[in-house]
Design an enzyme around this catalytic site. Structure first.
Site, PDB file in Angstrom:
ATOM      1  N   ASP A  70       3.228  -4.484  37.224  1.00  9.44           N
ATOM      2  CA  ASP A  70       2.591  -5.652  37.397  1.00  9.44           C
ATOM      3  C   ASP A  70       1.559  -6.245  36.219  1.00  9.44           C
ATOM      4  OD1 ASP A  70       3.172  -6.534  40.689  1.00  9.44           O
ATOM      5  OD2 ASP A  70       2.109  -4.420  40.564  1.00  9.44           O
ATOM      6  N   ARG A  78      -2.535  -4.823  34.246  1.00 12.57           N
ATOM      7  CA  ARG A  78      -2.676  -4.034  34.792  1.00 12.57           C
ATOM      8  C   ARG A  78      -3.377  -3.528  33.535  1.00 12.57           C
ATOM      9  NH1 ARG A  78      -3.521  -5.460  39.269  1.00 12.57           N
ATOM     10  NH2 ARG A  78      -1.596  -4.674  40.179  1.00 12.57           N
ATOM     11  N   ARG A 138      -1.599 -17.316  40.536  1.00  7.71           N
ATOM     12  CA  ARG A 138      -0.596 -16.422  40.246  1.00  7.71           C
ATOM     13  C   ARG A 138       0.743 -17.267  40.347  1.00  7.71           C
ATOM     14  NH1 ARG A 138      -0.421 -11.750  44.383  1.00  7.71           N
ATOM     15  NH2 ARG A 138       0.899 -11.141  43.414  1.00  7.71           N
ATOM     16  N   LYS A 168       9.459 -13.161  42.095  1.00  3.25           N
ATOM     17  CA  LYS A 168       8.655 -12.915  43.880  1.00  3.25           C
ATOM     18  C   LYS A 168       7.972 -13.655  43.932  1.00  3.25           C
ATOM     19  CE  LYS A 168       4.718 -10.463  40.908  1.00  3.25           C
ATOM     20  NZ  LYS A 168       4.285  -9.176  41.274  1.00  3.25           N
ATOM     21  N   HIS A 169       7.780 -13.610  45.893  1.00  2.82           N
ATOM     22  CA  HIS A 169       7.948 -12.801  46.618  1.00  2.82           C
ATOM     23  C   HIS A 169       9.103 -13.575  47.417  1.00  2.82           C
ATOM     24  CE1 HIS A 169       3.254 -12.377  45.255  1.00  2.82           C
ATOM     25  NE2 HIS A 169       4.378 -10.809  45.214  1.00  2.82           N
ATOM     26  N   HIS A 181      -1.161  -8.044  52.078  1.00  2.00           N
ATOM     27  CA  HIS A 181      -1.626  -6.398  52.119  1.00  2.00           C
ATOM     28  C   HIS A 181      -2.535  -6.150  53.100  1.00  2.00           C
ATOM     29  CE1 HIS A 181      -0.366  -7.555  48.031  1.00  2.00           C
ATOM     30  NE2 HIS A 181      -0.612  -6.360  47.636  1.00  2.00           N
ATOM     31  N   ASP A 253       8.858  -5.015  48.308  1.00  2.00           N
ATOM     32  CA  ASP A 253       7.852  -4.947  47.896  1.00  2.00           C
ATOM     33  C   ASP A 253       7.026  -4.057  48.742  1.00  2.00           C
ATOM     34  OD1 ASP A 253       5.379  -6.069  46.598  1.00  2.00           O
ATOM     35  OD2 ASP A 253       4.742  -7.930  47.945  1.00  2.00           O
TER      36      ASP A 253
END
Length: 493
Positions: A70, A78, A138, A168-169, A181, A253
């Site tokens: 990601d 990352r 985001r 996404k998503h 999450h 996901d």
């Protein structure tokens, strides 16, 4: 059954521990013909180590390897040592498709240099809910037309450099109050409204044949009253494959997210997702979870629930994605130019709210900031308060005051000594009633979630992220070198 497990292995993506591919994991990958792996921050230390890791993965997986991460930009990155890309909303504020294209291409060059061929970005969710706990900056914005235009330009830039995107998503995570999450959200909008907003970016991406789409763990009662999109045939097959005529790869996901993992057994969830129309299941839990997932998928193929012809169609799509975007590290010869590009993009995004005034050079400032911002599991940790203070000290005499809990910090206790008080907001979480009613800074630096500028009654400067070039852009504005010309791409500003 081993041959069926090898078919199943090609339909899952796994997560790995550590910073090297150990012999046991390599054997597990080879034995089950696993072709997909997603790496996270804890798998990375530097470019040399990471390139060695992805190279070992490609050797174990073969030429059809799909090695993902990601690297969205902003707080969701990352690899921290490559040129830091601005967040999606920063690019939305700059509102320049050619800039977004160039940033997407630069992100791709960086990740490709480390051996990745699949980036789980860009986010196509429209952030039309100011209280969304997980999307916010985001997103490229709230307007379907402008946000999609910028996002697809970013995607085209990545594709031009040979890295597959995954939008996404699907079919939209922007208007939720719940982070999937943590729990299972529901978007209870009528179908007409979903078509006008949530679905619009994905419909355009489907028409553009985006290389891949990631599903949302969200229930949309207008389409399916029971199953989250990840497990809904009405949504993945009916809406995406049939109505939108999408031919690319559909990946779930993470199936370890609480929206799924707290409600379904891992193997059952994986089979449900494949039956709904997914091509690949992100089985990023433990080895035991991955084993159960493989066994369940193999059994579903054996008993005919997953038809062999449908499995072959999925494998063909995954094969085409991998062969069109081969994994393998390349030399990163444009790093300096890309770093300059990213810095310029952060500057173009800088946005003002409420006519902020620059403190005169050499002023005595009191900086108030959260003392520690840890990772929330999606984003990287926020910028430490001392780093912001150090940045501002190049222009001012700065006293730093930190707080641990915004809901109890007593603003009135700050000394009334003539210092200019600057609040730096360094987390995605919105402020509660206490801060909204009692905090009175002279200037607010909203360094992550721009909606925080609406929480505090003060003029604000919004960066949409806290990477070093974002702080440099703030300093450039404070020094009078640039103006804040970005326009926040969501309502209320």
């Amino acid at each position: 059954m081993d041959d069926l497990k090898q078919l199943a292995g090609q339909l899952i993506m796994i997560r790995l521990s550590g910073t090297e591919l150990d012999a046991d994991s390599a054997a597990f990958i080879r034995a089950n013909r696993i072709r997909g792996a997603c790496l996270f921050r804890q798998n990375m230390t530097d470019a040399v180590q990471l390139t060695r890791f992805t190279g070992a993965l490609r050797d174990a997986m073969g030429p059809e390897a799909l090695i993902a991460l990601d690297q969205e930009g902003g707080a969701v990155v990352r690899s921290l040592w490559v040129p830091p890309p601005p967040s999606a909303m920063a690019l939305g504020a700059a509102d320049c498709p050619s800039l977004a294209h160039d940033v997407g291409a630069a992100v791709a060059r960086a990740v490709k240099s480390m051996g990745f061929n699949w980036n789980f970005a860009p986010v196509l969710d429209l952030n039309n809910n100011p209280r969304n706990p997980v999307i916010a900056e985001r997103s490229f914005g709230a307007d379907p037309e402008r946000a999609t235009c910028i996002a697809l330009a970013w995607m085209a830039g990545s594709e031009s450099e040979g890295v597959a995107c995954c939008v996404k998503h699907f079919p939209g995570h922007g208007d939720t109050h719940v982070d999937s999450h943590r729990d299972l959200p529901t978007v209870a909008k009528p179908l007409e409204e979903l078509e006008r907003f949530e679905f619009a970016p994905f419909r355009r991406a489907a028409a553009a044949q985006a290389p891949a789409m990631m599903t949302a763990h969200i229930v949309y009662p207008a389409l399916d009253p029971d199953a989250p999109a990840t497990m809904s045939r009405a949504i993945l097959s009916g809406l995406l494959r049939e109505q939108m005529a999408y031919q690319g790869v559909i990946i779930t996901d993470g199936m370890d997210m609480h929206a799924i993992a707290l409600r379904y057994e891992a193997g059952e969830a994986a089979v449900n997702a494949l039956l709904a129309g997914a091509d690949m299941v992100m089985a990023i839990g433990s080895r035991a979870t991955q084993e159960r997932t493989l066994d369940a998928i193999a059994q579903a193929i054996a008993d005919g629930r997953l038809a062999r012809a449908d499995v072959e169609a999925r494998l063909a799509r995954l094969r085409a994605l991998a062969l069109a975007h081969p994994a393998g590290a390349i030399d990163y010869v444009t790093e300096d130019a890309d770093r300059a590009l990213m810095a310029a993009a952060w500057r173009r995004a800088l946005s003002a709210y409420g006519q902020p005034q620059r403190p005169p050079p050499g002023s005595r400032l009191r900086l108030v900031a959260r003392q520690d911002v840890v990772s929330d599991g999606v984003s990287e940790a926020g910028v430490p308060a001392e780093r912001i203070a150090a940045s501002l000290r190049s222009l001012y005499e700065v006293e730093l005051v930190t707080f641990a809990d915004a809901d109890s910090f007593d603003w009135a206790a700050l000394p009334q000594d003539g210092r200019i008080t600057v609040l730096a907001s360094t987390s995605r979480r919105r402020y509660g009633a206490h801060a909204r009613t009692s905090w009175k800074p002279d200037l607010h630096l909203a360094l992550w979630n721009p909606y925080q500028a609406l929480d505090i009654a003060a003029p604000a400067l919004m960066t949409y992220g806290f990477a070093p070039p974002a702080l440099e852009a703030v300093n450039a504005w404070l020094a009078g070198e640039i103006e804040a010309e970005g326009v926040c791409p969501v309502p209320g500003f």
